[in-house]
Scaffold this active site. Structure first.
Site, PDB file in Angstrom:
ATOM      1  N   HIS A  14       1.121  -1.104   0.081  1.00 30.45           N
ATOM      2  CA  HIS A  14       0.073  -0.178   0.021  1.00 30.45           C
ATOM      3  C   HIS A  14       0.787   0.990   0.078  1.00 30.45           C
ATOM      4  O   HIS A  14       1.514   1.552   0.908  1.00 30.45           O
ATOM      5  CB  HIS A  14      -1.043   0.031   1.108  1.00 30.45           C
ATOM      6  N   HIS A  50       1.466   5.305  -2.334  1.00 34.19           N
ATOM      7  CA  HIS A  50       0.636   6.208  -3.226  1.00 34.19           C
ATOM      8  C   HIS A  50       1.930   6.787  -4.170  1.00 34.19           C
ATOM      9  O   HIS A  50       2.390   7.858  -3.738  1.00 34.19           O
ATOM     10  CB  HIS A  50      -0.103   7.230  -2.586  1.00 34.19           C
ATOM     11  N   GLN A  91      -9.608   9.559  -4.559  1.00 34.90           N
ATOM     12  CA  GLN A  91      -9.236  10.282  -3.295  1.00 34.90           C
ATOM     13  C   GLN A  91     -10.275  11.305  -2.906  1.00 34.90           C
ATOM     14  O   GLN A  91     -10.358  11.362  -1.575  1.00 34.90           O
ATOM     15  CB  GLN A  91      -7.993  11.240  -3.692  1.00 34.90           C
ATOM     16  N   HIS A 151      -9.655   1.842   0.999  1.00 31.20           N
ATOM     17  CA  HIS A 151      -9.321   2.797   2.138  1.00 31.20           C
ATOM     18  C   HIS A 151     -10.387   2.827   2.973  1.00 31.20           C
ATOM     19  O   HIS A 151     -11.576   3.610   2.526  1.00 31.20           O
ATOM     20  CB  HIS A 151      -9.100   4.441   1.603  1.00 31.20           C
ATOM     21  N   GLU A 160     -10.617   5.067   7.459  1.00 32.30           N
ATOM     22  CA  GLU A 160      -9.184   5.903   7.972  1.00 32.30           C
ATOM     23  C   GLU A 160      -9.720   6.963   8.922  1.00 32.30           C
ATOM     24  O   GLU A 160      -9.560   8.251   8.363  1.00 32.30           O
ATOM     25  CB  GLU A 160      -8.230   6.015   6.722  1.00 32.30           C
ATOM     26  N   ASP A 206       2.447   3.288   2.813  1.00 30.83           N
ATOM     27  CA  ASP A 206       1.457   4.366   2.491  1.00 30.83           C
ATOM     28  C   ASP A 206       2.094   5.478   1.669  1.00 30.83           C
ATOM     29  O   ASP A 206       1.824   5.916   0.653  1.00 30.83           O
ATOM     30  CB  ASP A 206       0.791   4.773   3.636  1.00 30.83           C
ATOM     31  N   TRP A 259       0.729  14.175   3.272  1.00 28.46           N
ATOM     32  CA  TRP A 259       0.061  13.335   4.435  1.00 28.46           C
ATOM     33  C   TRP A 259       1.419  12.996   5.590  1.00 28.46           C
ATOM     34  O   TRP A 259       1.204  12.632   6.549  1.00 28.46           O
ATOM     35  CB  TRP A 259      -0.449  12.259   3.958  1.00 28.46           C
TER      36      TRP A 259
END
Ligand code: ZN
Length: 414
Positions: free
Chosen positions: A58, A60, A153, A211, A214, A310, A316
């Site tokens: 996982h 991005h 997203q 997702h 979360e 992630d 983030w």
């Protein structure tokens, strides 16, 4: 080709592992240490651990290496991260995405990772990042097997033409269908987004990775919707719930009931411990929640869970270097999993468990007949990897060396 003097996970003694034309053809216990000369055909593992490649299930890759562009996430929250990403998205280009993703793949390769599942934001009418990532997938295939998730997203139901963009992404070649039900504007939209994405995956025969919940909100309960959809459709082994951090805030009575469904559904779980401890718990004073899902409890219940990084330096999460062992180390600490038994098998959380989630089947593992893809870690066993923050010193993919690390020398003068 062969590797001599290799330690294997959960096995005593030293092994010789041979392969031809990219496939393992024998794995034999040695009677003792071998002293063969190293040549083009012989690699000496020097009594270090030979194991299947590490996996990041996982990440991005479309957002990596953008922290601070154009502004830093000052609050450190997930929601400001989504806002900052919204700003950066306006300047995304095809080349910029490719260049950052490929640079990151090299960072992952340097740490012995050969399988990656990346989420790609498809809430963009031009699907620029997706087009870029499809090219990246092809260009890096000798280093990494890349699974691409169509990730909405900004929501499926809450974003203009969300349904159309998701279907278009799948038609263009996304391997996995994603979702973000807790971010949809209403609970009903969250539920209908899950129905939609499961229909889409079934229609096009794709995997699913959502997702899911979360957030620290104990009322966020989309996991039960996803798990039951997977159960009813018999798709559980092909479905993954990422994050599920709200489970860290559920009360035990609800969780007890939920686990019954989760086990029957057979779905997989992914926890991103560094990301979650950084982003969650942001609205707490003290006591402050850790903001992770119930990793140990999911594992003890016999369900499949793995760790992932992630983010690497994005809106983030501002740090990260591609080293999944750093994530494992943090995860074991945060989840109270440094007990003896956990340490004996902790590499499962960044290798075999992740392979199951990615449905790699017989394309993964140190077994005769499987692809000769493996790494050598500068450690003896699982415990040693974590205790010494070991690194991959060699990575071989389908019989070809794709990464070699020079061992560091430390001299102490006193
Ligand atoms: Zn994510």
């Amino acid at each position: 080709m062969k590797v001599i003097n290799a330690k294997l996970r959960h096995k005593d003694g030293l092994y010789t592992v041979s392969y031809q034309q990219g496939t393992f053809d024998s794995i034999e216990l040695q009677t003792g240490l071998l002293n063969e000369a190293v040549s083009a055909d012989v690699i000496d593992a020097k009594q270090q651990l030979l194991m299947a490649p590490l996996i990041d299930p996982h990440i991005h890759l479309d957002a990596v290496l953008t922290a601070g562009e154009p502004e830093w996430n000052m609050s450190g929250t997930l929601f400001e991260g989504i806002e900052r990403w919204g700003q950066r998205k306006e300047t995304i280009t095809f080349e910029d995405t490719k260049q950052r993703a490929k640079k990151t793949v090299d960072m992952l390769t340097a740490h012995g990772i050969q399988h990656v599942r990346t989420h790609v934001d498809v809430t963009d009418p031009a699907l620029t990042a997706l087009h870029a990532m499809l090219e990246v997938k092809e260009e890096i295939k000798d280093k990494v097997n890349l699974q691409i998730v169509a990730f909405p997203q900004e929501g499926i139901e809450s974003y203009k033409n969300g349904h159309g963009l998701m279907e278009e992404a799948v038609k263009l070649g996304a391997d996995v269908v994603g979702g973000i039900p807790h971010f949809e504007y209403t609970r009903e939209k969250g539920v209908s987004s899950v129905h939609f994405l499961m229909d889409l995956a079934e229609k096009y025969d794709r995997l699913v990775d959502v997702h899911c919940d979360e957030i620290d909100d104990p009322a966020s309960r989309f996991l039960e919707v996803l798990a039951d959809e997977a159960r009813v459709r018999g798709m559980g082994e092909r479905v993954t719930a990422s994050h599920t951090t709200a489970m860290g805030s559920y009360d035990n009575a609800y969780c007890y009931k939920l686990f019954r469904l989760l086990k029957r559904s057979k779905i997989n779980f992914i926890s991103c411990p560094t990301e979650s401890i950084h982003l969650q718990g942001r609205f707490d004073t003290y006591p402050k929640r850790r903001g992770l899902t119930r990793v140990a409890e999911i594992d003890r219940a016999g369900m499949n869970i793995s760790f992932a990084q992630d983010s690497i330096r994005d809106p983030w999460y501002p740090v990260g270097n591609g080293n999944i062992i750093r994530i494992l180390d943090a995860g074991l600490h945060i989840c109270h999993m440094l007990g003896y038994e956990d340490l004996q098998r902790c590499l499962d959380f960044v290798s075999d468990n992740s392979a199951k989630t990615l449905c790699l089947g017989d394309q993964y593992g140190i077994e005769v007949g499987r692809p000769a893809s493996f790494i050598i870690m500068n450690a003896q066993n699982d415990y040693d990897v974590v205790a010494n923050q070991a690194k991959a010193v060699l990575s071989v993919r389908n019989g070809a060396v794709i990464m070699r690390r020079q061992e560091e020398q430390v001299e102490i003068f006193a």
